[in-house]
Design a protein around this motif. Structure first.
Motif, PDB file in Angstrom:
ATOM      1  N   LYS A 376      37.019  44.788  -1.109  1.00 38.54           N
ATOM      2  CA  LYS A 376      36.091  44.814  -2.245  1.00 38.54           C
ATOM      3  C   LYS A 376      34.677  45.136  -1.802  1.00 38.54           C
ATOM      4  CE  LYS A 376      38.817  41.924  -5.313  1.00 38.54           C
ATOM      5  NZ  LYS A 376      38.930  40.661  -6.067  1.00 38.54           N
ATOM      6  N   ARG A 377      34.288  44.666  -0.610  1.00 37.25           N
ATOM      7  CA  ARG A 377      32.948  44.971  -0.134  1.00 37.25           C
ATOM      8  C   ARG A 377      32.776  46.480   0.046  1.00 37.25           C
ATOM      9  NH1 ARG A 377      30.306  40.906   2.278  1.00 37.25           N
ATOM     10  NH2 ARG A 377      32.083  40.238   3.538  1.00 37.25           N
ATOM     11  N   LEU A 378      33.820  47.143   0.542  1.00 38.18           N
ATOM     12  CA  LEU A 378      33.770  48.601   0.702  1.00 38.18           C
ATOM     13  C   LEU A 378      33.580  49.308  -0.635  1.00 38.18           C
ATOM     14  CD1 LEU A 378      36.596  49.137   3.347  1.00 38.18           C
ATOM     15  CD2 LEU A 378      34.168  49.640   3.671  1.00 38.18           C
ATOM     16  N   ALA A 379      34.056  48.676  -1.699  1.00 37.27           N
ATOM     17  CA  ALA A 379      33.921  49.259  -3.041  1.00 37.27           C
ATOM     18  C   ALA A 379      32.671  48.772  -3.759  1.00 37.27           C
ATOM     19  CB  ALA A 379      35.159  48.925  -3.865  1.00 37.27           C
ATOM     20  N   THR A 386      36.917  41.071 -10.274  1.00 37.55           N
ATOM     21  CA  THR A 386      38.222  41.643 -10.599  1.00 37.55           C
ATOM     22  C   THR A 386      38.076  43.149 -10.695  1.00 37.55           C
ATOM     23  OG1 THR A 386      38.846  39.653 -11.821  1.00 37.55           O
ATOM     24  CG2 THR A 386      40.101  41.658 -12.267  1.00 37.55           C
ATOM     25  N   SER A 387      38.852  43.865  -9.886  1.00 41.03           N
ATOM     26  CA  SER A 387      38.703  45.324  -9.831  1.00 41.03           C
ATOM     27  C   SER A 387      39.447  46.028 -10.956  1.00 41.03           C
ATOM     28  CB  SER A 387      39.204  45.843  -8.478  1.00 41.03           C
ATOM     29  OG  SER A 387      40.614  45.737  -8.406  1.00 41.03           O
ATOM     30  N   GLY A 388      40.469  45.374 -11.510  1.00 41.72           N
ATOM     31  CA  GLY A 388      41.279  46.031 -12.523  1.00 41.72           C
ATOM     32  C   GLY A 388      42.239  47.050 -11.965  1.00 41.72           C
ATOM     33  N   SER A 389      42.353  47.098 -10.627  1.00 45.86           N
ATOM     34  CA  SER A 389      43.240  48.074 -10.000  1.00 45.86           C
ATOM     35  C   SER A 389      44.692  47.623 -10.128  1.00 45.86           C
ATOM     36  CB  SER A 389      42.904  48.229  -8.523  1.00 45.86           C
ATOM     37  OG  SER A 389      41.562  48.624  -8.350  1.00 45.86           O
ATOM     38  N   GLY A 390      45.547  48.544 -10.525  1.00 46.07           N
ATOM     39  CA  GLY A 390      46.962  48.239 -10.610  1.00 46.07           C
ATOM     40  C   GLY A 390      47.645  48.439  -9.278  1.00 46.07           C
ATOM     41  N   LEU A 391      48.928  48.129  -9.228  1.00 42.12           N
ATOM     42  CA  LEU A 391      49.716  48.258  -8.011  1.00 42.12           C
ATOM     43  C   LEU A 391      49.675  49.706  -7.519  1.00 42.12           C
ATOM     44  CD1 LEU A 391      51.713  46.968  -6.013  1.00 42.12           C
ATOM     45  CD2 LEU A 391      53.559  47.535  -7.605  1.00 42.12           C
ATOM     46  N   GLY A 393      47.111  51.586  -7.021  1.00 41.45           N
ATOM     47  CA  GLY A 393      46.011  52.407  -7.529  1.00 41.45           C
ATOM     48  C   GLY A 393      44.672  51.766  -7.252  1.00 41.45           C
ATOM     49  N   GLY A 394      43.602  52.468  -7.601  1.00 44.17           N
ATOM     50  CA  GLY A 394      42.251  51.918  -7.450  1.00 44.17           C
ATOM     51  C   GLY A 394      41.946  51.499  -6.032  1.00 44.17           C
ATOM     52  N   PRO A 398      46.974  53.997  -0.784  1.00 43.11           N
ATOM     53  CA  PRO A 398      47.151  54.065   0.678  1.00 43.11           C
ATOM     54  C   PRO A 398      45.855  54.415   1.401  1.00 43.11           C
ATOM     55  CG  PRO A 398      48.988  55.115  -0.429  1.00 43.11           C
ATOM     56  CD  PRO A 398      48.000  54.798  -1.496  1.00 43.11           C
ATOM     57  N   GLU A 399      45.038  55.284   0.798  1.00 42.26           N
ATOM     58  CA  GLU A 399      43.774  55.664   1.432  1.00 42.26           C
ATOM     59  C   GLU A 399      42.814  54.473   1.488  1.00 42.26           C
ATOM     60  OE1 GLU A 399      45.983  58.994  -0.071  1.00 42.26           O
ATOM     61  OE2 GLU A 399      45.166  57.246  -1.152  1.00 42.26           O
TER      62      GLU A 399
END
Length: 535
Positions: A376-379, A386-391, A393-394, A398-399
């Motif tokens: 999360k710190r990188l983002a 809460t990022s709201g990222s799904g499985l 994604g977001g 993998p990246e």
């Protein structure tokens, strides 16, 4: 009698200060008088000039009161209320109306002294979890504090080391070579180490200053200046009389509390606080200067004890000499760092990597870095956001996962090169991820161990559901994420097994029984001392 003392005696009379009809209680420090009356505390600065502070004139006392108000309203505005002019005369003072002020008071709202961290610790009522919340409070305070600029008066190597050198010189003035030979020998060893550290760290101090790590801090962050208000820990009584002591590296600020806990035999709480603070602010590079500042903070206490000893006789003198010796020993102990090692805490969501490694982190002085936090710190997100990222994604592509593991490797190197053991807390589902960290350990010549946390699937599911329901954790894993992790995790390769320590977290791990196995992988692991319990 000085006019300030006359004023003090007048203010102590019932009915002079607002709310004082029931009497006035006096608390005296070496630089102030504090009068407790009703719901308020009134601080009167002593008319002193001690070199490092100057309260010798009414104008300077007003300036100090205004500085104290400004500085402490950063953290406890509900306590520090106003600077109040005193008019009339010392024999007949007034706190309102016209006329030229002749002195100044700082008005504060009283709080329950039972909430002081120092008292809570002495009474065995200081909950360890308070240090997690304190770390968030201190990190937020530092983040909002004014920043020193390169080329100014604060933060360069010479400014950092000047008070360190001053401590040694001042302490020698109060030690008798014929009586305190052992103390002087310890002092010489600590001084030689401090000078070597200064030479080695000068470029680091410059980088810290350039990166904005030198700020207008608290300056006196120890247990006696921490209080629980409405259930939350808060800082108060920041240093107002010395800009040099206040404008400092944020690590120097937190080092005072870590040292204070070490001195009181509660080092584990210090490591807990430090880890929580690092997790919040991300300043792992500051570990490089931590031993230097820990030693400095202990030396300040040693010097004060030496000065006190020179002013006393008999048993009181002996007690102060013993206190000086204890703090000198603590200052000297900072020369010996913990045994560096690279530990990885692997396991799927709910396995207990974070919660069940807490006892090891505290007892072993281990620095933990968490994938959930660093991702999360990188983002640019806070740990609890809460990022709201799904499985998949977001934040969980993998990246993004590859960037997170790369960041964890960078931080692990930083911690290890600072001389501390590090625990990297991530799922490490893939053999390649584990192999990369094994390679880093080999490159740096430090022990490597895989702490494999696990529990039955029904336990894992229940924990994941409970964590999501509670909220406030950096992990966003739900049962769908857990299912995917269980399907995709790769078992340990044959060459890994010799470095694996299985940890069943279905019951709370008994670290006392796990330590012998861990010490075979990490010879510097903490020894069983009866205090290794998870909380």
């Amino acid at each position: 009698m000085h006019a300030s003392e006359t004023l003090l005696n007048t203010l102590r009379r019932p009915g002079v200060l607002p709310g004082s009809e029931g009497g006035v209680e006096l608390i005296e420090t070496h630089i102030s008088w504090v009068l407790l009356a009703g719901e308020h505390a009134w601080k009167l600065k002593k008319p002193l000039d001690l070199g490092f502070l100057d309260f010798s004139t009414p104008a300077r006392r007003r300036e100090a009161c205004e500085a104290e108000l400004r500085l402490n309203r950063r953290t406890v505005p509900e306590i520090y209320e106003a600077v109040v002019a005193v008019r009339g005369s010392p024999e007949a003072p007034r706190l309102d109306g016209g006329g030229e002020p002749f002195d100044w008071l700082l008005r504060m709202r009283r709080f329950d002294q039972a909430g002081l961290f120092s008292r809570l610790l002495d009474e065995g009522r200081l909950a360890p979890a308070l240090f997690d919340r304190l770390a968030r409070h201190v990190a937020a305070f530092h983040a909002a504090a004014a920043v020193a600029l390169p080329g100014g008066a604060f933060g360069d190597a010479a400014a950092v080391h000047a008070p360190v050198r001053q401590n040694f010189a001042q302490m020698r003035e109060h030690l008798d070579p014929g009586v305190h030979a052992d103390l002087l020998a310890m002092l010489a060893r600590v001084e030689a180490w401090a000078e070597a550290q200064y030479a080695a760290l000068a470029p680091v101090f410059a980088v810290r200053l350039a990166e904005g790590r030198v700020r207008e801090c608290h300056g006196d962050l120890h247990l006696g200046n921490l209080v629980v208000l409405d259930g939350e820990p808060r800082l108060f009584d920041a240093i107002e009389f010395s800009a040099e002591l206040r404008w400092t590296d944020v690590v120097a600020d937190v080092a005072f509390l870590v040292m204070d806990l070490q001195a009181r035999g509660r080092a584990a709480l210090g490591w807990r606080f430090l880890n929580a603070w690092l997790e919040r602010c991300g300043d792992y590079a500051g570990l490089r200067v931590l031993p230097y500042y820990l030693s400095y903070r202990a030396m300040v206490r040693a010097k004060i004890a030496a000065i006190r000893a020179s002013q006393l006789d008999g048993a009181e003198r002996s007690e102060s000499v013993d206190e000086c010796r204890r703090y000198l020993a603590l200052a000297e102990a900072q020369r010996a760092l913990g045994a560096p090692a690279l530990l990885v805490a692997c396991g799927v969501a709910g396995a207990g990597k974070t919660s069940q490694s807490q006892a090891l982190v505290e007892a072993g002085g281990v620095i933990r870095v968490r994938a959930d936090v660093e991702r999360k710190r990188l983002a640019g997100l806070a740990a609890e956001a809460t990022s709201g990222s799904g499985l998949g994604g977001g934040l969980y592509t993998p990246e993004a996962t590859a960037r997170t593991y790369a960041r964890l490797a960078v931080l692990a190197r930083v911690v290890l090169e600072a001389g501390r053991p590090v625990l990297v807390d991530a799922t490490f589902l893939k053999r390649a991820q584990r192999a990369a960290f094994a390679g880093l350990a080999q490159e740096l010549g430090v022990p490597f161990a895989i702490l494999a946390f696990d529990a039955p699937e029904d336990v894992l599911r229940a924990r994941v559901r409970a964590r999501l329901a509670a909220g406030g954790d950096a992990s966003e894993a739900d049962e769908a994420v857990l299912e995917a992790q269980l399907r995709s995790r790769e078992g340990f390769a044959a060459e890994e097994l010799a470095r694996v320590l299985p940890i069943d977290t279905r019951p709370v791990p008994d670290w006392r029984s796990l330590l012998p196995a861990l010490s075979r992988l990490w010879p510097g692991a903490p020894r069983t001392d009866g205090r290794l319990t998870s909380n």
